[in-house]
Motif scaffolding. Structure first.
Motif, PDB file in Angstrom:
ATOM      1  N   THR A  48       5.263  22.364  -1.457  1.00 34.30           N
ATOM      2  CA  THR A  48       5.210  23.757  -1.903  1.00 34.30           C
ATOM      3  C   THR A  48       4.162  24.538  -1.123  1.00 34.30           C
ATOM      4  O   THR A  48       4.382  25.704  -0.747  1.00 34.30           O
ATOM      5  N   HIS A  49       3.026  23.911  -0.868  1.00 35.38           N
ATOM      6  CA  HIS A  49       1.966  24.562  -0.084  1.00 35.38           C
ATOM      7  C   HIS A  49       2.488  24.944   1.305  1.00 35.38           C
ATOM      8  O   HIS A  49       2.258  26.070   1.769  1.00 35.38           O
ATOM      9  N   ARG A  73      -0.976  31.741   1.345  1.00 43.20           N
ATOM     10  CA  ARG A  73      -1.328  32.123   2.723  1.00 43.20           C
ATOM     11  C   ARG A  73      -2.544  33.049   2.733  1.00 43.20           C
ATOM     12  O   ARG A  73      -3.439  32.916   3.573  1.00 43.20           O
ATOM     13  N   ALA A  74      -2.594  33.978   1.792  1.00 39.58           N
ATOM     14  CA  ALA A  74      -3.738  34.887   1.722  1.00 39.58           C
ATOM     15  C   ALA A  74      -5.013  34.128   1.382  1.00 39.58           C
ATOM     16  O   ALA A  74      -6.086  34.388   1.950  1.00 39.58           O
ATOM     17  N   PHE A  75      -4.913  33.172   0.442  1.00 38.35           N
ATOM     18  CA  PHE A  75      -6.087  32.381   0.060  1.00 38.35           C
ATOM     19  C   PHE A  75      -6.607  31.587   1.250  1.00 38.35           C
ATOM     20  O   PHE A  75      -7.827  31.565   1.499  1.00 38.35           O
ATOM     21  N   ASP A 101     -10.692  30.725   5.577  1.00 35.33           N
ATOM     22  CA  ASP A 101     -11.050  30.688   6.998  1.00 35.33           C
ATOM     23  C   ASP A 101     -12.044  31.797   7.343  1.00 35.33           C
ATOM     24  O   ASP A 101     -12.940  31.600   8.178  1.00 35.33           O
ATOM     25  N   ALA A 102     -11.900  32.951   6.712  1.00 35.50           N
ATOM     26  CA  ALA A 102     -12.846  34.047   6.949  1.00 35.50           C
ATOM     27  C   ALA A 102     -14.240  33.677   6.440  1.00 35.50           C
ATOM     28  O   ALA A 102     -15.246  33.946   7.104  1.00 35.50           O
ATOM     29  N   ILE A 103     -14.313  33.027   5.280  1.00 37.90           N
ATOM     30  CA  ILE A 103     -15.609  32.610   4.730  1.00 37.90           C
ATOM     31  C   ILE A 103     -16.281  31.608   5.651  1.00 37.90           C
ATOM     32  O   ILE A 103     -17.448  31.762   6.028  1.00 37.90           O
ATOM     33  N   VAL A 104     -15.550  30.579   6.015  1.00 41.47           N
ATOM     34  CA  VAL A 104     -16.115  29.511   6.838  1.00 41.47           C
ATOM     35  C   VAL A 104     -16.454  30.017   8.241  1.00 41.47           C
ATOM     36  O   VAL A 104     -17.431  29.586   8.848  1.00 41.47           O
ATOM     37  N   GLY A 105     -15.659  30.950   8.735  1.00 40.58           N
ATOM     38  CA  GLY A 105     -15.886  31.493  10.072  1.00 40.58           C
ATOM     39  C   GLY A 105     -16.879  32.638  10.112  1.00 40.58           C
ATOM     40  O   GLY A 105     -17.167  33.174  11.184  1.00 40.58           O
TER      41      GLY A 105
END
Length: 444
Positions: free
Chosen positions: A116-117, A129-131, A136-140
């Protein structure tokens, strides 16, 4: 830490169905060599897809050395074998079990959740997909990108990962309890945290990491990455200011959790802000005044202090260099019985690993045995001292003193110690290049 593999940039469910069939076939053949080769091909393909522009191999946000890739291959092969019950000689080689093994390697509790993912990732506007983009934005460290995502989808701040830890976006700022390849602390993580909190993140939300009930504050306080980045205490203060509960919701101790994970500064910080202190915690942060309150005049423990807290407290006092506390605890007459220490990791082990020569002397004066082998690392205090010396850029003088004290007390390295393992060989080479350490090993 959740040791899992990242997905390729454009994951395809059909390709994973094919891999599961290949894995089931290898399992039925009972060929562990073929399994490792198959895993190596899989991981090398993942690394190739995520290789940086400079040619640096990586998975997710983490660069990898060739040795790390080899260890990852071995760990993944072992994990798959375990999920197939291969190690017990009664392997389940069904297609469904092979699918589960693949799902587990990506951090999902079942093949249906994994499938499902992948299907949701393929949908341009799906919450999954948004999550994942927000993570990725947080980690990057992409503050602007994260702000844009939250503005478009305000509810995103309350969504959870579909992986087994079920973390919120806020949990990812801790760089702990989530996918290991995403455990990274960007320089602007404090600003990112404030953005998430201002957007409505629940500061006391609990994830399923480490058995459950894990809060962002608890994960941050015990995490290596924000401490190494020099922002751990500031990040903790931001969370506290936003209403974070300091001690964990399961009734445990935030201070003790920090100590057990090597985060001495965070332990002191939280204690100063109201975290509860038992004997273990008070000893670990060097609060001699609090430690003394747990003892009667005759040196016996007063309730609610326990013997387990006493011995754990001695270990942390030795690790973090709380000399006054160690001296007091030894004066109470507590027996230095290795079997009473967690995993036989004695105070001598911890003081040796961190180069605390004064504490080593105190313990030796009380007759602490120098030849105890701990249950986890299978090493004596002298070996711990050498590994600590090899890994530390500071306190060289302390390590020379520690090794000399242990050697004069009868500690010796087995001749075979010099002959095995790449990590040990590195330490041996450093010893051979250092006349002072050679002299210390002779007890000079």
């Amino acid at each position: 830490m959740l040791y899992v593999l990242p997905l390729p940039p454009r994951p395809n469910l059909e390709s994973y169905k094919k891999r599961a069939k290949e894995l089931a076939k290898i399992c039925k053949a009972g060929d562990r060599v073929a399994l490792r080769a198959w895993v190596a091909e899989w991981i090398e393909a993942l690394v190739k897809l995520q290789e940086a522009d400079d040619g640096q191999p990586r998975l997710g946000h983490r660069a990898l050395t060739p040795a790390e890739i080899e260890r990852l291959i071995g760990r993944t092969a072992d994990g798959i074998a375990k999920n197939l019950d291969w190690a017990r000689g009664q392997a389940d080689c069904s297609l469904s079990r092979a699918q589960l093994a693949l799902a587990r390697e990506h951090g999902f509790v079942s093949w249906p959740k994994f499938a499902t993912h992948l299907e949701e990732l393929a949908r341009a506007r799906s919450p999954v997909r948004a999550f994942e983009s927000a993570v990725d934005a947080i980690v990057g460290g992409d503050l602007a990108g994260l702000a844009t995502l939250l503005k478009k989808k305000p509810a995103l701040v309350r969504e959870r990962s579909t992986r087994e830890h079920r973390s919120t976006l806020l949990h990812y700022v801790s760089a702990n309890g989530v996918e290991d390849y995403r455990q990274k602390t960007p320089a602007n993580i404090v600003q990112i945290t404030k953005l998430l909190l201002d957007a409505g993140a629940d500061v006391n939300a609990e994830s399923d990491a480490y058995g459950g009930r894990s809060t962002t504050l608890g994960l941050t306080a015990t995490s290596y990455h924000p401490e190494a980045a020099g922002v751990q205490l500031e990040l903790l203060q931001v969370l506290i200011n936003a209403g974070a509960t300091i001690d964990p919701p399961d009734g445990g101790s935030a201070v003790n959790g920090c100590l057990r994970n090597g985060r001495g500064n965070a332990a002191e910080f939280l204690a100063a802000r109201g975290a509860k202190l038992d004997l273990e915690g008070a000893a670990g942060i060097g609060r001699i005044d609090a430690v003394k309150q747990f003892f009667a005049a005759d040196g016996s423990l007063k309730p609610p202090a326990t013997a387990a807290q006493l011995y754990a407290g001695l270990a942390w006092a030795c690790e973090f260099g709380r000399t006054e506390v160690v001296e007091f605890l030894l004066q109470t007459g507590m027996p230095l019985d290795p079997s009473l220490m967690r995993g036989k990791q004695t105070g001598l082990h911890w003081a040796a690993y961190y180069g605390h020569a004064d504490i080593i002397q105190l313990l030796l004066d009380r007759g602490a045995p120098v030849d105890v082998i701990d249950d986890h690392h299978r090493g004596a205090p002298l070996e711990w001292a050498l590994y600590g010396w090899d890994g530390s850029a500071q306190n060289a003088e302390g390590f020379y003193r520690v090794v000399g004290l242990l050697a004069r007390a009868g500690a010796k390295l087995d001749a075979k110690w010099y002959e095995s393992g790449p990590e040990r060989q590195r330490v041996v080479a450093k010893i051979q290049a250092d006349p002072r350490m050679q002299a210390a090993l002779r007890g000079e």
